[in-house]
Design an enzyme around this catalytic site. Sequence first.
Site, PDB file in Angstrom:
ATOM      1  N   GLY A   8       0.866  -1.213  -0.184  1.00 28.51           N
ATOM      2  CA  GLY A   8      -0.018  -0.149  -0.102  1.00 28.51           C
ATOM      3  C   GLY A   8       0.890   1.171  -0.036  1.00 28.51           C
ATOM      4  O   GLY A   8       0.518   2.148   0.385  1.00 28.51           O
ATOM      5  N   GLY A  11      -0.089   5.026  -1.150  1.00 30.22           N
ATOM      6  CA  GLY A  11      -1.074   6.040  -0.307  1.00 30.22           C
ATOM      7  C   GLY A  11      -0.373   7.208   0.401  1.00 30.22           C
ATOM      8  O   GLY A  11       0.792   7.336   0.281  1.00 30.22           O
ATOM      9  N   GLN A  12      -1.094   7.615   1.228  1.00 29.24           N
ATOM     10  CA  GLN A  12      -0.725   8.913   2.245  1.00 29.24           C
ATOM     11  C   GLN A  12       0.583   8.739   3.135  1.00 29.24           C
ATOM     12  O   GLN A  12       1.480   9.315   2.821  1.00 29.24           O
ATOM     13  CB  GLN A  12      -1.797   9.522   2.948  1.00 29.24           C
ATOM     14  CG  GLN A  12      -1.534  10.860   3.452  1.00 29.24           C
ATOM     15  CD  GLN A  12      -2.045  11.400   4.717  1.00 29.24           C
ATOM     16  OE1 GLN A  12      -2.644  10.536   5.434  1.00 29.24           O
ATOM     17  NE2 GLN A  12      -2.278  12.621   5.031  1.00 29.24           N
ATOM     18  N   ASP A  34       2.332  -1.679  -4.271  1.00 26.55           N
ATOM     19  CA  ASP A  34       1.239  -0.987  -4.435  1.00 26.55           C
ATOM     20  C   ASP A  34       0.398  -2.045  -5.598  1.00 26.55           C
ATOM     21  O   ASP A  34       0.808  -2.392  -6.529  1.00 26.55           O
ATOM     22  CB  ASP A  34       0.973   0.364  -4.784  1.00 26.55           C
ATOM     23  CG  ASP A  34      -0.321   1.096  -4.343  1.00 26.55           C
ATOM     24  OD1 ASP A  34      -0.245   1.653  -3.079  1.00 26.55           O
ATOM     25  OD2 ASP A  34      -1.190   1.054  -5.245  1.00 26.55           O
ATOM     26  N   ARG A  36      -1.328  -0.419  -8.072  1.00 26.19           N
ATOM     27  CA  ARG A  36      -1.138   0.028  -9.097  1.00 26.19           C
ATOM     28  C   ARG A  36       0.290   0.518  -9.205  1.00 26.19           C
ATOM     29  O   ARG A  36       1.030   0.694  -8.326  1.00 26.19           O
ATOM     30  CB  ARG A  36      -2.037   1.325  -9.392  1.00 26.19           C
ATOM     31  CG  ARG A  36      -3.677   1.023  -9.542  1.00 26.19           C
ATOM     32  CD  ARG A  36      -4.359   2.340  -9.434  1.00 26.19           C
ATOM     33  NE  ARG A  36      -5.581   2.007  -8.705  1.00 26.19           N
ATOM     34  CZ  ARG A  36      -5.899   2.359  -7.436  1.00 26.19           C
ATOM     35  NH1 ARG A  36      -4.859   2.940  -6.804  1.00 26.19           N
ATOM     36  NH2 ARG A  36      -6.850   2.075  -6.881  1.00 26.19           N
ATOM     37  N   TYR A 140     -14.688   0.943   9.343  1.00 31.92           N
ATOM     38  CA  TYR A 140     -13.434   1.006   9.532  1.00 31.92           C
ATOM     39  C   TYR A 140     -12.837   0.673  11.023  1.00 31.92           C
ATOM     40  O   TYR A 140     -11.882  -0.012  11.238  1.00 31.92           O
ATOM     41  CB  TYR A 140     -13.386   2.584   9.109  1.00 31.92           C
ATOM     42  CG  TYR A 140     -11.680   3.090   9.175  1.00 31.92           C
ATOM     43  CD1 TYR A 140     -10.670   2.519   8.162  1.00 31.92           C
ATOM     44  CD2 TYR A 140     -11.215   3.838  10.375  1.00 31.92           C
ATOM     45  CE1 TYR A 140      -9.503   3.141   8.455  1.00 31.92           C
ATOM     46  CE2 TYR A 140     -10.145   4.226  10.431  1.00 31.92           C
ATOM     47  CZ  TYR A 140      -9.013   3.816   9.470  1.00 31.92           C
ATOM     48  OH  TYR A 140      -7.858   4.481   9.579  1.00 31.92           O
ATOM     49  N   LYS A 144     -10.482  -2.261  12.545  1.00 34.54           N
ATOM     50  CA  LYS A 144      -9.445  -1.620  13.312  1.00 34.54           C
ATOM     51  C   LYS A 144      -9.399  -2.553  14.551  1.00 34.54           C
ATOM     52  O   LYS A 144      -8.163  -2.999  14.984  1.00 34.54           O
ATOM     53  CB  LYS A 144      -9.016  -0.311  13.365  1.00 34.54           C
ATOM     54  CG  LYS A 144      -8.822   0.482  12.216  1.00 34.54           C
ATOM     55  CD  LYS A 144      -7.409   0.225  11.664  1.00 34.54           C
ATOM     56  CE  LYS A 144      -7.184   0.946  10.444  1.00 34.54           C
ATOM     57  NZ  LYS A 144      -6.018   0.359   9.643  1.00 34.54           N
ATOM     58  N   ILE A 170      -3.576  12.538  10.061  1.00 39.62           N
ATOM     59  CA  ILE A 170      -2.277  12.623   9.565  1.00 39.62           C
ATOM     60  C   ILE A 170      -2.097  13.910   8.721  1.00 39.62           C
ATOM     61  O   ILE A 170      -2.899  13.688   7.555  1.00 39.62           O
ATOM     62  CB  ILE A 170      -1.320  11.437   9.184  1.00 39.62           C
ATOM     63  CG1 ILE A 170      -1.455  10.433  10.305  1.00 39.62           C
ATOM     64  CG2 ILE A 170      -0.164  11.889   8.700  1.00 39.62           C
ATOM     65  CD1 ILE A 170      -0.916   9.140  10.108  1.00 39.62           C
TER      66      ILE A 170
HETATM   67  N1  SER Z   1      -7.543   9.579   9.324  1.00 37.63           N
HETATM   68  C1  SER Z   1      -8.545   8.144   9.115  1.00 37.63           C
HETATM   69  C2  SER Z   1      -9.833   8.607   8.883  1.00 37.63           C
HETATM   70  O1  SER Z   1     -10.445   9.686   9.278  1.00 37.63           O
HETATM   71  C3  SER Z   1      -8.358   7.948  10.891  1.00 37.63           C
HETATM   72  O2  SER Z   1      -7.571   7.071  11.161  1.00 37.63           O
HETATM   73  O3  SER Z   1     -10.728   7.892   8.534  1.00 37.63           O
END
Ligand code: SER
Length: 318
Positions: A8, A11-12, A34, A36, A140, A144, A170
Amino acid sequence: MKRILIVGAGGQIGSELTSLLRKLYGNSNVVAADMRECKDLGADGPFVVLNALDAQTFGYVVNKYRIDTIFNLVALLSAVGEKDPQLAWNINMGALMNSLDVARQYECRLFTPSSIGAFGPESPKEQTPQDTIMRPLTIYGVCKVTGELLSDYYYHRYGVDTRSVRFPGIVSNVTLPGGGTTDYAVEIYYEAVRDGRFTCPIPADVYMDMMYMPDALNACVQLMEADPTRLRHRNAFNVTAMSFTPEIIADEICKHIPAFEMDYRIDPLKESIARSWPNALDDHCAREEWGWNPKWTLGDMTEDMLYVVGKKCERGEY
Ligand code: SER
C-alpha cells in the site's frame, strides 16, 4: 529491520514512509508495493505491483526479496468505508490476514496501523486511555479493533512480532489523504493557500487528534526498532501530537493569512463519525514503552504546511 516491504506504498503514509526508510536502510533494501504502478516509488528502489488480497503473490514477493519487516498500509478509510462496508471489510481484513500469514510463514515483523477510529462513543472522550472500552460505530473502526485483536493473537499464538499504533489524522504536504474523516485538516491548508477560503465539512467545535507526517513516520520507525522486552502493549499504542477543532486550526491559519475565511457545509456522515471519536488520546504508554515523543505542534505544522503548499502552488503543482 534490514529488508523491508511496504504494502500500500502509493497511499498517504506509504509514499513518504518509503522515502524515509530508503534513506535510513538503503534504497535497495526497501521494496515498495501497490496495486497500481507508481512511477515515483520505482525511481530510487525496487517497486512491485502487488494486490495484498493475492496471498500467493504476497508470499512470493516476501520470499524473493528476503523481507524481514512488512508495513501493511492497505485500508479504506472511515468515511469512504461507510459507502460500501462489505468492500471495506474485505479489503481491510483481507490485506491484514494475508500480511499476518505471510509474516508467520517467513518470520517477518509486521506493522499495521490502527486508528483513533478504533474508539467509539462509549470510550472516554478526554485523555482516552490506552486500555479502555472500544465499541466503534464505523466499519473502518470495526476492522481496526478486529485487526488489533488478530495481531495480538498472532503474537501470542505464533510468536509473530506484530506492533502497531493508533494513528490520529495525519497531515502531510506530499500525498493527499482520501476518504477519511480527518481529511479536512489537510484540505484546509491547500485551499487557504489557493483560494484564501475553505468550506469545512466538520462542525466548528469538534476536537480530533492530529499529527504532522514527520512525527507519524518517526512513530513507525521508532516502534519497529524498539526493544521488544520493553513492550507491555503491542496492538496498538495510542499516539497523538495535537488535538484541535476546525475553529482552532482556522485561527492558526489566520495568523499567516489574515484574510482567510472559513464557512461550514456539514457532512452528516463525517460529523457523526467525528463526534463518535475521542477528543484527545492519552499516549503515555507509547512514551514509556518505546520513547514516543512527537516534535510538531499545531503552530509549527501550520507554518511548514503553508510554506510548502505555497511553493507547490507557485510551481503549478496544485
Ligand atoms: N484518518 C483516518 C480517517 O479519518 C482515521 O484514522 O478515517
